[in-house]
Design a protein around this motif. Structure first.
Motif, PDB file in Angstrom:
ATOM      1  N   CYS A   1       0.793  -1.233   0.000  1.00 31.24           N
ATOM      2  CA  CYS A   1       0.000   0.000   0.000  1.00 31.24           C
ATOM      3  C   CYS A   1       0.830   1.291   0.000  1.00 31.24           C
ATOM      4  CB  CYS A   1      -0.975  -0.009   1.176  1.00 31.24           C
ATOM      5  SG  CYS A   1      -0.154   0.126   2.760  1.00 31.24           S
ATOM      6  N   GLY A   2       2.176   1.165  -0.003  1.00 31.89           N
ATOM      7  CA  GLY A   2       3.012   2.365  -0.135  1.00 31.89           C
ATOM      8  C   GLY A   2       3.217   3.150   1.152  1.00 31.89           C
ATOM      9  N   GLU A   3       2.673   2.659   2.266  1.00 33.30           N
ATOM     10  CA  GLU A   3       2.823   3.352   3.555  1.00 33.30           C
ATOM     11  C   GLU A   3       4.258   3.157   4.092  1.00 33.30           C
ATOM     12  OE1 GLU A   3       0.223   5.004   4.747  1.00 33.30           O
ATOM     13  OE2 GLU A   3       0.907   5.484   6.778  1.00 33.30           O
ATOM     14  N   GLY A   4       4.738   4.090   4.915  1.00 28.41           N
ATOM     15  CA  GLY A   4       6.043   3.922   5.559  1.00 28.41           C
ATOM     16  C   GLY A   4       5.992   2.812   6.604  1.00 28.41           C
ATOM     17  N   LEU A   5       7.032   1.957   6.639  1.00 28.89           N
ATOM     18  CA  LEU A   5       7.038   0.842   7.590  1.00 28.89           C
ATOM     19  C   LEU A   5       7.499   1.313   8.971  1.00 28.89           C
ATOM     20  CD1 LEU A   5       8.570  -1.929   5.290  1.00 28.89           C
ATOM     21  CD2 LEU A   5       6.155  -1.440   5.745  1.00 28.89           C
ATOM     22  N   VAL A   6       7.064   0.598  10.001  1.00 30.87           N
ATOM     23  CA  VAL A   6       7.433   0.948  11.384  1.00 30.87           C
ATOM     24  C   VAL A   6       7.881  -0.304  12.142  1.00 30.87           C
ATOM     25  CG1 VAL A   6       5.780   2.873  11.503  1.00 30.87           C
ATOM     26  CG2 VAL A   6       5.061   0.608  12.250  1.00 30.87           C
ATOM     27  N   ILE A   7       8.495  -0.083  13.314  1.00 34.94           N
ATOM     28  CA  ILE A   7       8.835  -1.187  14.223  1.00 34.94           C
ATOM     29  C   ILE A   7       7.704  -1.299  15.229  1.00 34.94           C
ATOM     30  CG2 ILE A   7      10.459  -1.993  15.992  1.00 34.94           C
ATOM     31  CD1 ILE A   7      12.652  -0.421  14.546  1.00 34.94           C
ATOM     32  N   ARG A   8       7.186  -2.533  15.426  1.00 32.45           N
ATOM     33  CA  ARG A   8       6.099  -2.707  16.389  1.00 32.45           C
ATOM     34  C   ARG A   8       6.598  -2.458  17.804  1.00 32.45           C
ATOM     35  NH1 ARG A   8       2.796  -8.146  15.112  1.00 32.45           N
ATOM     36  NH2 ARG A   8       3.037  -8.389  17.369  1.00 32.45           N
ATOM     37  N   LYS A   9       5.774  -1.782  18.599  1.00 29.93           N
ATOM     38  CA  LYS A   9       6.163  -1.443  19.976  1.00 29.93           C
ATOM     39  C   LYS A   9       6.473  -2.711  20.786  1.00 29.93           C
ATOM     40  CE  LYS A   9       4.866   1.793  23.517  1.00 29.93           C
ATOM     41  NZ  LYS A   9       3.826   2.525  24.183  1.00 29.93           N
ATOM     42  N   ASP A  10       5.689  -3.789  20.543  1.00 32.06           N
ATOM     43  CA  ASP A  10       5.898  -5.016  21.324  1.00 32.06           C
ATOM     44  C   ASP A  10       7.028  -5.882  20.773  1.00 32.06           C
ATOM     45  OD1 ASP A  10       4.465  -5.848  19.102  1.00 32.06           O
ATOM     46  OD2 ASP A  10       3.036  -7.082  20.199  1.00 32.06           O
ATOM     47  N   ASP A  11       7.812  -5.352  19.821  1.00 34.21           N
ATOM     48  CA  ASP A  11       8.999  -6.080  19.340  1.00 34.21           C
ATOM     49  C   ASP A  11      10.266  -5.691  20.110  1.00 34.21           C
ATOM     50  OD1 ASP A  11       7.731  -7.717  17.595  1.00 34.21           O
ATOM     51  OD2 ASP A  11       8.283  -6.625  15.773  1.00 34.21           O
ATOM     52  N   ALA A  12      10.135  -4.859  21.123  1.00 34.78           N
ATOM     53  CA  ALA A  12      11.288  -4.563  21.998  1.00 34.78           C
ATOM     54  C   ALA A  12      11.730  -5.885  22.635  1.00 34.78           C
ATOM     55  CB  ALA A  12      10.865  -3.577  23.076  1.00 34.78           C
ATOM     56  N   PRO A  13      13.071  -6.145  22.717  1.00 33.63           N
ATOM     57  CA  PRO A  13      13.553  -7.456  23.175  1.00 33.63           C
ATOM     58  C   PRO A  13      12.914  -7.942  24.473  1.00 33.63           C
ATOM     59  CG  PRO A  13      15.376  -6.134  22.383  1.00 33.63           C
ATOM     60  CD  PRO A  13      14.157  -5.259  22.332  1.00 33.63           C
ATOM     61  N   GLU A  14      12.739  -7.053  25.462  1.00 34.36           N
ATOM     62  CA  GLU A  14      12.134  -7.485  26.740  1.00 34.36           C
ATOM     63  C   GLU A  14      10.695  -7.961  26.549  1.00 34.36           C
ATOM     64  OE1 GLU A  14      11.959  -4.775  30.188  1.00 34.36           O
ATOM     65  OE2 GLU A  14      14.136  -4.749  29.895  1.00 34.36           O
ATOM     66  N   THR A  15       9.949  -7.230  25.719  1.00 29.21           N
ATOM     67  CA  THR A  15       8.540  -7.603  25.484  1.00 29.21           C
ATOM     68  C   THR A  15       8.464  -8.896  24.683  1.00 29.21           C
ATOM     69  OG1 THR A  15       8.160  -5.223  25.361  1.00 29.21           O
ATOM     70  CG2 THR A  15       6.301  -6.636  24.827  1.00 29.21           C
ATOM     71  N   VAL A  16       9.415  -9.089  23.761  1.00 24.95           N
ATOM     72  CA  VAL A  16       9.428 -10.348  22.988  1.00 24.95           C
ATOM     73  C   VAL A  16       9.636 -11.521  23.940  1.00 24.95           C
ATOM     74  CG1 VAL A  16      10.713 -11.710  21.289  1.00 24.95           C
ATOM     75  CG2 VAL A  16      10.183  -9.307  20.821  1.00 24.95           C
ATOM     76  N   ARG A  17      10.547 -11.365  24.915  1.00 24.36           N
ATOM     77  CA  ARG A  17      10.777 -12.463  25.882  1.00 24.36           C
ATOM     78  C   ARG A  17       9.511 -12.735  26.698  1.00 24.36           C
ATOM     79  NH1 ARG A  17      16.132 -10.571  25.647  1.00 24.36           N
ATOM     80  NH2 ARG A  17      15.838  -8.961  27.208  1.00 24.36           N
ATOM     81  N   GLN A  18       8.810 -11.660  27.062  1.00 25.59           N
ATOM     82  CA  GLN A  18       7.552 -11.820  27.812  1.00 25.59           C
ATOM     83  C   GLN A  18       6.511 -12.556  26.944  1.00 25.59           C
ATOM     84  OE1 GLN A  18       6.494 -11.453  30.813  1.00 25.59           O
ATOM     85  NE2 GLN A  18       4.331 -11.784  30.330  1.00 25.59           N
ATOM     86  N   ARG A  19       6.420 -12.179  25.660  1.00 26.18           N
ATOM     87  CA  ARG A  19       5.439 -12.824  24.766  1.00 26.18           C
ATOM     88  C   ARG A  19       5.774 -14.294  24.575  1.00 26.18           C
ATOM     89  NH1 ARG A  19       6.248  -9.084  19.961  1.00 26.18           N
ATOM     90  NH2 ARG A  19       4.764 -10.403  18.845  1.00 26.18           N
ATOM     91  N   LEU A  20       7.085 -14.594  24.515  1.00 27.59           N
ATOM     92  CA  LEU A  20       7.493 -16.000  24.372  1.00 27.59           C
ATOM     93  C   LEU A  20       7.077 -16.794  25.604  1.00 27.59           C
ATOM     94  CD1 LEU A  20      11.052 -15.890  22.763  1.00 27.59           C
ATOM     95  CD2 LEU A  20       9.070 -17.170  21.931  1.00 27.59           C
ATOM     96  N   SER A  21       7.244 -16.188  26.778  1.00 27.15           N
ATOM     97  CA  SER A  21       6.893 -16.956  27.970  1.00 27.15           C
ATOM     98  C   SER A  21       5.371 -17.129  28.063  1.00 27.15           C
ATOM     99  CB  SER A  21       7.559 -16.374  29.219  1.00 27.15           C
ATOM    100  OG  SER A  21       6.698 -15.561  29.908  1.00 27.15           O
ATOM    101  N   VAL A  22       4.598 -16.123  27.643  1.00 22.16           N
ATOM    102  CA  VAL A  22       3.133 -16.280  27.585  1.00 22.16           C
ATOM    103  C   VAL A  22       2.771 -17.392  26.594  1.00 22.16           C
ATOM    104  CG1 VAL A  22       0.994 -15.145  26.825  1.00 22.16           C
ATOM    105  CG2 VAL A  22       2.583 -13.930  28.316  1.00 22.16           C
ATOM    106  N   TYR A  23       3.493 -17.437  25.481  1.00 21.82           N
ATOM    107  CA  TYR A  23       3.225 -18.506  24.487  1.00 21.82           C
ATOM    108  C   TYR A  23       3.423 -19.888  25.116  1.00 21.82           C
ATOM    109  CZ  TYR A  23       3.998 -21.846  20.793  1.00 21.82           C
ATOM    110  OH  TYR A  23       3.925 -22.990  20.024  1.00 21.82           O
ATOM    111  N   HIS A  24       4.562 -20.062  25.804  1.00 26.50           N
ATOM    112  CA  HIS A  24       4.835 -21.386  26.388  1.00 26.50           C
ATOM    113  C   HIS A  24       3.837 -21.731  27.500  1.00 26.50           C
ATOM    114  CE1 HIS A  24       8.283 -22.070  23.946  1.00 26.50           C
ATOM    115  NE2 HIS A  24       8.916 -20.993  24.382  1.00 26.50           N
ATOM    116  N   GLU A  25       3.434 -20.711  28.270  1.00 27.26           N
ATOM    117  CA  GLU A  25       2.523 -20.975  29.403  1.00 27.26           C
ATOM    118  C   GLU A  25       1.083 -21.194  28.962  1.00 27.26           C
ATOM    119  OE1 GLU A  25       2.989 -17.637  32.010  1.00 27.26           O
ATOM    120  OE2 GLU A  25       5.095 -18.142  32.354  1.00 27.26           O
ATOM    121  N   GLN A  26       0.615 -20.431  27.971  1.00 26.89           N
ATOM    122  CA  GLN A  26      -0.832 -20.438  27.691  1.00 26.89           C
ATOM    123  C   GLN A  26      -1.227 -20.942  26.309  1.00 26.89           C
ATOM    124  OE1 GLN A  26      -3.153 -17.129  29.222  1.00 26.89           O
ATOM    125  NE2 GLN A  26      -1.278 -16.145  29.885  1.00 26.89           N
ATOM    126  N   THR A  27      -0.324 -20.866  25.341  1.00 21.55           N
ATOM    127  CA  THR A  27      -0.745 -21.188  23.966  1.00 21.55           C
ATOM    128  C   THR A  27      -0.244 -22.547  23.502  1.00 21.55           C
ATOM    129  OG1 THR A  27      -0.739 -18.818  23.478  1.00 21.55           O
ATOM    130  CG2 THR A  27      -0.765 -20.293  21.584  1.00 21.55           C
TER     131      THR A  27
END
Ligand code: AP5
Length: 212
Positions: A149-175
């Motif tokens: 769509c030609g829009e400028g790309l961005v970095i997702r806020k939840d891709d910060a390394p600490e948040t990624v580690r938190q998301r991984l642990s939520v994945y292992h615990e709940q998903t």
């Protein structure tokens, strides 16, 4: 074809969903993208979800089930759909079954945690259409501009390394337990995700019994 893509954050669900949507001619439903749009539009759902998403936590089941039920009722889902990250707890999976929404297949894209952390640092996303890129593995044609769509790309806020580690642990615990849930229903297909995008895509199509 009614398909769920399971996998850790960054396993490649969105990337494969985009390819499969074109290959199978069915829409992709990404609860992550729907929630991010709700946040941008400052809807009541978006306001409820923002802090949880920023912290790498799951949004409550009832919010997700409302979003999924509404989206599946639309015309374009009549011939099937791909649920990208839209089922993440046993409660969500049971609720879909109880609503009479039964899947044909559930593909789990298997990727090691160490690979995930490296991938997320290179991810760039389109804030408008949700397309996902990687600066090395899957770059846009023009740096930092969305091919779709030609829009400028961005970095997702939840891709910060600490948040990624938190998301991984939520994945292992709940998903991750969803693999056992769908295995019992005879729906689960495991696909190697520690390989290039095209190879993972070929293996998913083979697991689904679809000719490339
Ligand atoms: P969501 O947006 O779904 O995030 P996620 O599951 O954490 O998944 P990602 O989008 O981060 O990764 P992906 O697997 O799609 O990987 P991608 O293809 O982009 O959810 C965000 C948040 O919303 C959640 O944390 C939660 O708060 C909430 N939420 C959403 N659904 C929910 C639900 N059902 N219940 C409760 N809460 C919910 O790929 C990642 C990167 O790697 C990209 O840069 C890509 O180009 C690259 N890449 C992909 N494949 C390969 C490959 N094979 N080799 C090399 N690079 C690759």
């Amino acid at each position: 074809m009614k398909l769920i893509l399971l996998g850790a954050p960054g396993a490649g669900k969105g990337t494969q969903a985009e390819l499969l949507s074109r290959q199978l001619g069915i829409p992709t439903i990404s609860t992550g993208n729907i929630l991010r749009e709700a946040i941008r539009n400052q809807t009541p759902t978006g306001l409820k979800a923002k802090a949880l998403m920023d912290a790498g936590q799951l949004v409550p089941d009832e919010v997700i089930l409302g979003i999924v039920a509404e989206r599946l009722s639309r015309e374009d889902c009549q011939n099937g759909y791909i649920l990208d990250g839209a089922v993440r707890t046993i409660g969500q999976a049971e609720a879909l079954e109880n609503m009479g929404i039964h899947m044909d297949a559930v593909v789990s894209i298997e990727v090691d945690d160490a690979v995930i952390e490296a991938r997320m640092t290179g991810r760039r996303v389109c804030p408008k259409c949700g397309a996902s890129y990687h600066i090395v593995a899957n770059p846009p044609k023009t740096a930092d501009i969305c091919d779709v769509c030609g829009e400028g790309l961005v970095i997702r806020k939840d891709d910060a390394p600490e948040t990624v580690r938190q998301r991984l642990s939520v994945y292992h615990e709940q998903t991750e337990a969803l693999k056992g849930f769908y295995e019992k229903l005879g729906k689960l297909k495991l696909v190697e995700g520690n390989q290039p995008i095209e190879d993972a895509n070929r293996d998913i199509l083979a697991a689904l019994g679809v000719q490339a």
